[in-house]
Motif scaffolding. Structure first.
Motif, short mmCIF file in Angstrom:
data_model
loop_
_atom_site.label_atom_id
_atom_site.label_comp_id
_atom_site.label_asym_id
_atom_site.label_seq_id
_atom_site.Cartn_x
_atom_site.Cartn_y
_atom_site.Cartn_z
N LEU A 191 0.82 -1.20 0.00
CA LEU A 191 0.00 0.00 0.00
C LEU A 191 0.87 1.26 0.00
CD1 LEU A 191 -2.85 1.14 0.02
CD2 LEU A 191 -2.82 0.93 2.51
N ALA A 192 1.93 1.26 0.79
CA ALA A 192 2.84 2.41 0.80
C ALA A 192 3.44 2.62 -0.59
CB ALA A 192 3.94 2.22 1.84
N LEU A 193 3.82 1.53 -1.23
CA LEU A 193 4.37 1.65 -2.59
C LEU A 193 3.30 2.08 -3.58
CD1 LEU A 193 6.72 -1.46 -2.53
CD2 LEU A 193 7.37 0.95 -2.31
N ASP A 194 2.07 1.65 -3.35
CA ASP A 194 0.98 2.07 -4.24
C ASP A 194 0.76 3.58 -4.14
OD1 ASP A 194 -1.29 1.02 -6.03
OD2 ASP A 194 -2.35 2.31 -4.60
N HIS A 195 0.96 4.16 -2.96
CA HIS A 195 0.85 5.62 -2.83
C HIS A 195 1.82 6.33 -3.79
CE1 HIS A 195 -1.69 5.11 0.61
NE2 HIS A 195 -0.77 5.09 1.54
N VAL A 199 3.34 4.83 -6.82
CA VAL A 199 3.14 4.56 -8.24
C VAL A 199 1.76 5.00 -8.73
CG1 VAL A 199 4.82 2.69 -8.29
CG2 VAL A 199 2.42 2.16 -7.88
N ARG A 200 0.80 5.06 -7.85
CA ARG A 200 -0.56 5.47 -8.25
C ARG A 200 -0.60 6.95 -8.62
NH1 ARG A 200 -4.19 2.29 -9.62
NH2 ARG A 200 -3.54 0.99 -7.90
N PHE A 201 0.27 7.75 -7.98
CA PHE A 201 0.24 9.20 -8.17
C PHE A 201 1.62 9.70 -8.62
CE2 PHE A 201 -2.65 8.10 -4.59
CZ PHE A 201 -3.84 8.25 -5.28
N PRO A 202 2.00 9.43 -9.88
CA PRO A 202 3.34 9.79 -10.34
C PRO A 202 3.57 11.30 -10.36
CG PRO A 202 2.01 8.93 -12.15
CD PRO A 202 1.19 8.79 -10.90
N ALA A 203 4.82 11.67 -10.14
CA ALA A 203 5.19 13.08 -10.02
C ALA A 203 4.77 13.90 -11.23
CB ALA A 203 6.69 13.20 -9.78
N LEU A 216 -8.27 -2.17 3.71
CA LEU A 216 -7.35 -1.16 3.19
C LEU A 216 -7.30 -1.19 1.67
CD1 LEU A 216 -4.37 -1.42 5.70
CD2 LEU A 216 -5.91 0.52 5.41
N TRP A 217 -7.27 -2.39 1.07
CA TRP A 217 -7.21 -2.49 -0.38
C TRP A 217 -8.50 -2.02 -1.02
CZ3 TRP A 217 -3.03 -2.14 -2.80
CH2 TRP A 217 -1.86 -2.67 -2.26
N GLU A 218 -9.61 -2.32 -0.39
CA GLU A 218 -10.89 -1.85 -0.94
C GLU A 218 -10.93 -0.33 -0.96
OE1 GLU A 218 -13.68 -3.89 1.57
OE2 GLU A 218 -13.24 -5.82 0.63
N MET A 219 -10.44 0.29 0.11
CA MET A 219 -10.41 1.76 0.14
C MET A 219 -9.36 2.29 -0.83
SD MET A 219 -11.97 4.36 1.33
CE MET A 219 -12.83 3.93 2.83
N ALA A 220 -8.27 1.57 -1.02
CA ALA A 220 -7.26 2.00 -2.01
C ALA A 220 -7.87 2.06 -3.40
CB ALA A 220 -6.06 1.05 -1.98
N GLU A 221 -8.72 1.10 -3.71
CA GLU A 221 -9.38 1.11 -5.02
C GLU A 221 -10.35 2.29 -5.13
OE1 GLU A 221 -11.10 -2.78 -5.37
OE2 GLU A 221 -9.15 -3.72 -5.68
N LYS A 222 -11.07 2.58 -4.05
CA LYS A 222 -12.03 3.69 -4.07
C LYS A 222 -11.33 5.05 -4.19
CE LYS A 222 -15.56 1.41 -1.27
NZ LYS A 222 -16.23 1.40 0.03
N PRO A 249 -4.93 11.67 -4.74
CA PRO A 249 -4.06 11.50 -3.57
C PRO A 249 -4.61 12.18 -2.31
CG PRO A 249 -3.06 13.01 -5.15
CD PRO A 249 -4.28 12.43 -5.81
N LEU A 250 -5.34 13.28 -2.45
CA LEU A 250 -5.90 13.95 -1.27
C LEU A 250 -6.90 13.02 -0.58
CD1 LEU A 250 -7.06 17.61 -1.01
CD2 LEU A 250 -8.45 15.79 -0.11
N THR A 251 -7.80 12.44 -1.35
CA THR A 251 -8.78 11.52 -0.79
C THR A 251 -8.08 10.28 -0.23
OG1 THR A 251 -10.42 12.33 -2.36
CG2 THR A 251 -10.89 10.23 -1.30
N ARG A 252 -7.07 9.80 -0.92
CA ARG A 252 -6.31 8.64 -0.45
C ARG A 252 -5.69 8.91 0.92
NH1 ARG A 252 -3.04 4.32 -2.72
NH2 ARG A 252 -4.82 4.01 -4.09
N MET A 253 -5.04 10.08 1.08
CA MET A 253 -4.40 10.39 2.36
C MET A 253 -5.43 10.52 3.48
SD MET A 253 -1.14 10.38 1.87
CE MET A 253 -1.37 9.08 0.65
#
Length: 181
Positions: free
Chosen positions: A3-7, A9-13, A61-67, A72-76
């Motif tokens: 999940l930390a790594l997904d934070h 790669v999901r939101f590239p610079a 956690l994974w279900e919320m990661a998908e949602k 990134p704001l909503t993810r955090m």
């Protein structure tokens, strides 16, 4: 760890310029700490004649990661500040039950994890507030709006106020969260 790594790669610079380089470095550190937590817990399980995968686990956690994969704001808000913060609340009662059962070693392992998780929730808080500032949003009010919008589980009492304060929640926010909307 994933999940930390997904934070990252999901939101590239290049796609999310409001995320500075430190954001990515922070989540790499979290992934390393999560790997250490995994090894700590796996070693403890093995000492009790069990192993990773022997017990059912939830996928919340994974279900919320998908949602929250779109923002990134909503993810955090909804992963570190909500779901991982629930771990801050749950750990002391779990430790107490372990100690009452005579499993001091497991309770001590959770001390290490709790310390690090305060930092992980704190990073989520830091980046949530950064992204709110970038978007011109008041963070604490926006957090409650996101909880309602996503029908996310409202933080339940008793909250570990001391750990949440260390992680960046304000006393006023904790008081507002204690009043379920």
């Amino acid at each position: 760890m994933n999940l930390a790594l997904d934070h990252i790669v999901r939101f590239p610079a290049g796609t999310f310029p409001q995320l500075p380089r430190e954001y990515y470095a922070d989540w790499i550190e979290v992934a390393a700490e999560e790997a250490m937590h995994f090894e700590l817990l796996r070693t403890r399980l093995q000492s009790l004649n069990h192993d990773y995968g022997d017990f059912p686990a939830h996928a919340g956690l994974w279900e919320m990661a998908e949602k929250t994969a779109h923002d990134p704001l909503t993810r955090m808000a909804l992963i570190p500040r909500l779901l991982e913060a629930r771990g801050l609340d749950a750990t002391p009662p779990i430790q107490q039950r372990l100690e009452e059962a005579g499993d001091e070693a497991s309770a001590l392992a959770l001390d290490i994890i709790l310390r690090d998780e305060i930092g992980h929730v704190g990073l989520g808080d830091r980046w949530f507030r950064h992204l709110c500032a970038t978007a011109g949003l008041e963070p604490e009010a926006h957090y409650r709006q996101l909880l309602l919008h996503y029908r996310a589980p409202w933080p339940q009492a008793p909250m570990n106020d001391a750990a949440r304060l260390q992680a960046g929640f304000s006393a006023a926010e904790l008081a507002a969260l204690a009043k379920k909307m």
